[in-house]
Write a protein that holds these residues in place. Sequence first.
Motif, PDB file in Angstrom:
ATOM      1  N   ALA A  71     -16.495  -0.257 -19.654  1.00  0.00           N
ATOM      2  CA  ALA A  71     -17.623   0.668 -19.453  1.00  0.00           C
ATOM      3  C   ALA A  71     -17.190   1.952 -18.753  1.00  0.00           C
ATOM      4  O   ALA A  71     -17.925   2.932 -18.724  1.00  0.00           O
ATOM      5  CB  ALA A  71     -18.710  -0.016 -18.632  1.00  0.00           C
ATOM      6  N   VAL A  74     -19.376   3.337 -13.538  1.00  0.00           N
ATOM      7  CA  VAL A  74     -20.825   3.130 -13.670  1.00  0.00           C
ATOM      8  C   VAL A  74     -21.482   3.600 -12.376  1.00  0.00           C
ATOM      9  O   VAL A  74     -21.119   3.157 -11.284  1.00  0.00           O
ATOM     10  CB  VAL A  74     -21.170   1.649 -13.930  1.00  0.00           C
ATOM     11  N   LYS A  78     -26.699   2.273 -13.822  1.00  0.00           N
ATOM     12  CA  LYS A  78     -27.180   2.614 -15.172  1.00  0.00           C
ATOM     13  C   LYS A  78     -26.479   3.805 -15.825  1.00  0.00           C
ATOM     14  O   LYS A  78     -26.610   3.997 -17.043  1.00  0.00           O
ATOM     15  CB  LYS A  78     -28.685   2.852 -15.143  1.00  0.00           C
ATOM     16  N   ARG A  80     -23.535   4.884 -17.308  1.00  0.00           N
ATOM     17  CA  ARG A  80     -22.259   4.344 -17.749  1.00  0.00           C
ATOM     18  C   ARG A  80     -21.403   5.440 -18.389  1.00  0.00           C
ATOM     19  O   ARG A  80     -21.833   6.112 -19.351  1.00  0.00           O
ATOM     20  CB  ARG A  80     -22.486   3.220 -18.760  1.00  0.00           C
TER      21      ARG A  80
END
Length: 286
Positions: A71, A74, A78, A80
Amino acid sequence: MPVTSCFFLFLFLLSVPLLADDEASLDAVFKKVVSEETPSEVQKVLPVAPASPAPKPVVIVIDPGHGGKDAGAVGFGKYREKDLVLQISKKVALEIKKIMPARVYFTRQDDRYISLADRNLFARRKSADLFLSIHANASENKRARGVEVYYLNNATSEAARRLARRENEMGLPGAEEPLTQGVIARMIQNASTEESAILANLIRENLVGQLKRNYSGIHDLGVKTALFYVLVDAKCPGVLIETSFVSHLPEAKRLANRSYQLSIAQGIARGVKSYFEGAGKRGYNL
Ligand SMILES: [Zn+2]
C-alpha cells in the motif's frame, strides 16, 4: 597601325561574336536538356541534400509507486499512497500528452503489485527516454510536509537513507537483500546521473511553482539524492517524486483532491517538457 597590331585587333573582333555564340548555344543546349527531362529525372541528376533524420519519438515511462499488497505509506488510516499516486500518474500522462508529443507507458494502471526490478525491466523493454516514479511521502514527524524530488546517487542525509529504505522495502528480491557495495556500484554506474539531476531540478522548479500559484503553504524541500532501487536499471534519466506527505493531514487531504492532483500533474509535465526542450540538441525533436 602596324600590321601585327592590326592582325591582333582582327582576331579579337573575330573572337567576340564567337564567344558570345558559344555561350548562347551552350545555354540553349543546357536549357533544352533540362526542359526535356521530367522533374523526376532532373532530381536524379541534381545532387540531393541528405535527408535530416526523422524526429525521435520521446518515450516516457510513468511508474505509480507501490500497488497491490504494497500500500505504500498510509496516512490517517485512509490516505493510501498506492491509490493517490495512481490517480496522479494518470493525470501526469494526460498533461504531458497535452503539451508535447510523446509515447507514455505505465508500469501499472490498476491496483497490482509489481516488483521494483520488473518496473526497471519494463522501462528497458520500452526503450524509455525518461522514467518518472511517483510517490507520496510520510514521516513520523506529523509536521513534516512539502515536495521533494530525488535522483539516484548516494544518500545526502539520514532522512534520505530512511526514505530509501522504506521505498526499497517491498521490491527487493529475497526478503531484505542488503544494499551491498556491489549493488551500490551498479546503481551509480547505470544511472544517468547528470541528466537525472537536470531533470530533477526542472521538475522541482515547475512542480513547486505550479503548486504555489494555486495553493498556500507549499514547502519546497528541494532536490535530493538517495539509493532508490526502482531507479537502478532503467538505463535512462529518472527521478522519484515525493509529491506531498500523507502523514500531514492538510497535505493528505490535498493529495486526495482532484484539483491538487491536477496541479501536481501540470507541474511535472512542464518540467518534463522543459527537460526535452533543453535536450533538443541530443536528438529529440518536440
Ligand atoms: Zn512510495
